[in-house]
Design an enzyme around this catalytic site. Structure first.
Site, PDB file in Angstrom:
ATOM      1  N   HIS A  81       2.783   3.496  -8.933  1.00 29.68           N
ATOM      2  CA  HIS A  81       2.221   1.900  -9.305  1.00 29.68           C
ATOM      3  C   HIS A  81       3.759   1.341 -10.035  1.00 29.68           C
ATOM      4  O   HIS A  81       4.130   0.230  -9.580  1.00 29.68           O
ATOM      5  CB  HIS A  81       1.183   1.578 -10.225  1.00 29.68           C
ATOM      6  CG  HIS A  81      -0.076   2.240  -9.490  1.00 29.68           C
ATOM      7  ND1 HIS A  81      -0.235   1.833  -8.070  1.00 29.68           N
ATOM      8  CD2 HIS A  81      -1.080   2.728  -9.672  1.00 29.68           C
ATOM      9  CE1 HIS A  81      -1.553   2.218  -7.602  1.00 29.68           C
ATOM     10  NE2 HIS A  81      -1.908   2.754  -8.643  1.00 29.68           N
ATOM     11  N   ASP A 123       0.816  -1.200  -0.043  1.00 27.51           N
ATOM     12  CA  ASP A 123       0.086  -0.061   0.045  1.00 27.51           C
ATOM     13  C   ASP A 123       0.739   1.018  -0.009  1.00 27.51           C
ATOM     14  O   ASP A 123       1.986   1.070   0.538  1.00 27.51           O
ATOM     15  CB  ASP A 123      -1.043  -0.176   1.285  1.00 27.51           C
ATOM     16  CG  ASP A 123      -2.055   0.986   1.135  1.00 27.51           C
ATOM     17  OD1 ASP A 123      -2.332   1.497  -0.094  1.00 27.51           O
ATOM     18  OD2 ASP A 123      -2.387   1.511   2.156  1.00 27.51           O
ATOM     19  N   LEU A 183      11.505 -20.318  -4.489  1.00 23.55           N
ATOM     20  CA  LEU A 183      10.278 -19.542  -3.802  1.00 23.55           C
ATOM     21  C   LEU A 183       8.926 -19.422  -4.508  1.00 23.55           C
ATOM     22  O   LEU A 183       8.940 -19.525  -5.812  1.00 23.55           O
ATOM     23  CB  LEU A 183      10.728 -18.067  -4.106  1.00 23.55           C
ATOM     24  CG  LEU A 183      10.029 -17.084  -3.602  1.00 23.55           C
ATOM     25  CD1 LEU A 183       9.546 -16.923  -1.927  1.00 23.55           C
ATOM     26  CD2 LEU A 183      10.538 -15.498  -3.967  1.00 23.55           C
TER      27      LEU A 183
HETATM   28  C1  FPP Z   1      -2.006   0.190  -3.083  1.00 20.30           C
HETATM   29  O1  FPP Z   1      -1.341   1.676  -3.352  1.00 20.30           O
HETATM   30  C2  FPP Z   1      -1.399  -0.498  -4.316  1.00 20.30           C
HETATM   31  C3  FPP Z   1      -2.176  -1.130  -5.459  1.00 20.30           C
HETATM   32  C4  FPP Z   1      -3.801  -0.911  -5.313  1.00 20.30           C
HETATM   33  C5  FPP Z   1      -1.581  -1.712  -6.370  1.00 20.30           C
HETATM   34  C6  FPP Z   1      -0.384  -2.561  -5.894  1.00 20.30           C
HETATM   35  C7  FPP Z   1       0.309  -2.903  -7.187  1.00 20.30           C
HETATM   36  C8  FPP Z   1       1.689  -2.738  -7.587  1.00 20.30           C
HETATM   37  C9  FPP Z   1       2.651  -2.728  -6.327  1.00 20.30           C
HETATM   38  C10 FPP Z   1       2.316  -2.937  -8.750  1.00 20.30           C
HETATM   39  C11 FPP Z   1       1.641  -3.802  -9.453  1.00 20.30           C
HETATM   40  C12 FPP Z   1       1.997  -5.208  -9.385  1.00 20.30           C
HETATM   41  C13 FPP Z   1       1.520  -5.862 -10.069  1.00 20.30           C
HETATM   42  C14 FPP Z   1       2.232  -7.490  -9.924  1.00 20.30           C
HETATM   43  C15 FPP Z   1       0.858  -5.551 -11.099  1.00 20.30           C
HETATM   44  P1  FPP Z   1      -2.604   2.734  -3.583  1.00 20.30           P
HETATM   45  O2  FPP Z   1      -2.812   3.130  -4.777  1.00 20.30           O
HETATM   46  O3  FPP Z   1      -3.770   2.415  -2.656  1.00 20.30           O
HETATM   47  O4  FPP Z   1      -1.866   4.011  -2.692  1.00 20.30           O
HETATM   48  P2  FPP Z   1      -2.508   5.094  -1.770  1.00 20.30           P
HETATM   49  O5  FPP Z   1      -3.045   4.075  -0.558  1.00 20.30           O
HETATM   50  O6  FPP Z   1      -1.269   5.877  -1.433  1.00 20.30           O
HETATM   51  O7  FPP Z   1      -3.486   5.698  -2.449  1.00 20.30           O
END
Ligand code: FPP
Length: 241
Positions: A33, A16, A127
């Site tokens: 992202h 997150d 892994l």
């Molecule tokens: C949360 O940050 C993250 C996500 C919803 C997506 C997680 C994705 C990645 C780390 C990259 C993608 C990985 C793959 C394998 C496709 P948020 O957007 O909720 O951040 P915020 O809470 O600061 O808004």
């Protein structure tokens, strides 16, 4: 490999804070992202070095469809790109890729891509990288319940034989150990529909850093915290048992 650390067999991560990481830099959320993919690469390498057997990452939840269409499309494209760019290297380093979540809601070409990655890496043992994509625990439990109910209705399953162990075998995580450690980055302290059933006895470690800043050092700190916890699984302390 570090000494003095208890190594969880299965670590799960809620990645997150990508959006906040990007906003803090005046960048669009998509940049967060994208940077999150680099952090994911570090996390996978570190997990393999630590000797963790299963690393489950929450990369797209069933609730993430509520985000603006452009962001959803970007996250879907990022998964495709990750598979395209990283599978060969992951395969070479002995990583087995598994995907959990509802595949019915995904485009056929994406599902084929995920299945190919799973098939290619099936024999790898270094892994297990478990990618939770279009995953939601409530939906997973609902799907499992439906299949069990259909078996009961067809006279193939006696309701008396429904146990936690049986239910386990109907989940997307069947044949995987339950997570020992659940890490969430980004400072929020909640589980957000991730591995609800499977985390019954997981240790939770919440990390203030945003996901794109995650690295082997932060992972090691989470393992230190995990190592300091006493897991009792509902029992008593070893000395008073
Ligand atoms: C949360 O940050 C993250 C996500 C919803 C997506 C997680 C994705 C990645 C780390 C990259 C993608 C990985 C793959 C394998 C496709 P948020 O957007 O909720 O951040 P915020 O809470 O600061 O808004």
């Amino acid at each position: 490999m570090r000494t003095g650390l208890k190594i969880p067999r299965h670590a799960a991560i809620i990645m997150d804070g990508n959006g906040r990481w990007a906003s803090a830099r005046g960048l669009p959320r998509s940049a967060g992202h994208k940077a999150g993919i680099d952090a994911l690469r570090s996390a996978v390498r570190a997990a393999a070095d630590f000797g963790i057997e299963y690393l489950t990452i929450y990369s797209f939840s069933t609730e993430n469809w509520k985000r603006p269409r452009a962001e959803v499309l970007f996250l879907l494209e990022l998964l495709r790109r990750f598979i395209r760019q990283d599978v060969a290297e992951l395969h070479a380093s002995g990583v087995r890729i598994r995907v959990i979540g509802d595949r019915q809601g995904l485009e056929k070409s994406l599902v084929t891509m995920l299945e190919d990655a799973e098939a290619l890496t099936r024999e790898n043992t270094k892994l297990n990288l478990v990618v939770a994509f279009n995953y939601g625990s409530r939906q997973e439990l609902t799907r499992a319940t439906r299949v069990i109910a259909e078996k009961v209705a067809a006279g193939e399953l006696d309701p008396a034989h429904i146990t936690p162990e049986l239910l386990d075998t109907y989940l997307d995580t069947a044949h995987m150990p339950a997570p020992d450690l659940l890490i969430r980055t980004g400072g929020e302290e909640r589980i957000s529909n991730f591995l609800l059933w499977q985390s019954a006895y997981a240790e939770f470690v919440f990390i203030p850093e945003f996901w794109p800043d995650f690295n082997a050092e932060i992972f090691a700190r989470a393992l230190q915290e995990y190592s300091s916890r006493e897991r009792r699984f509902g029992g008593l302390k070893a000395q008073s048992a």
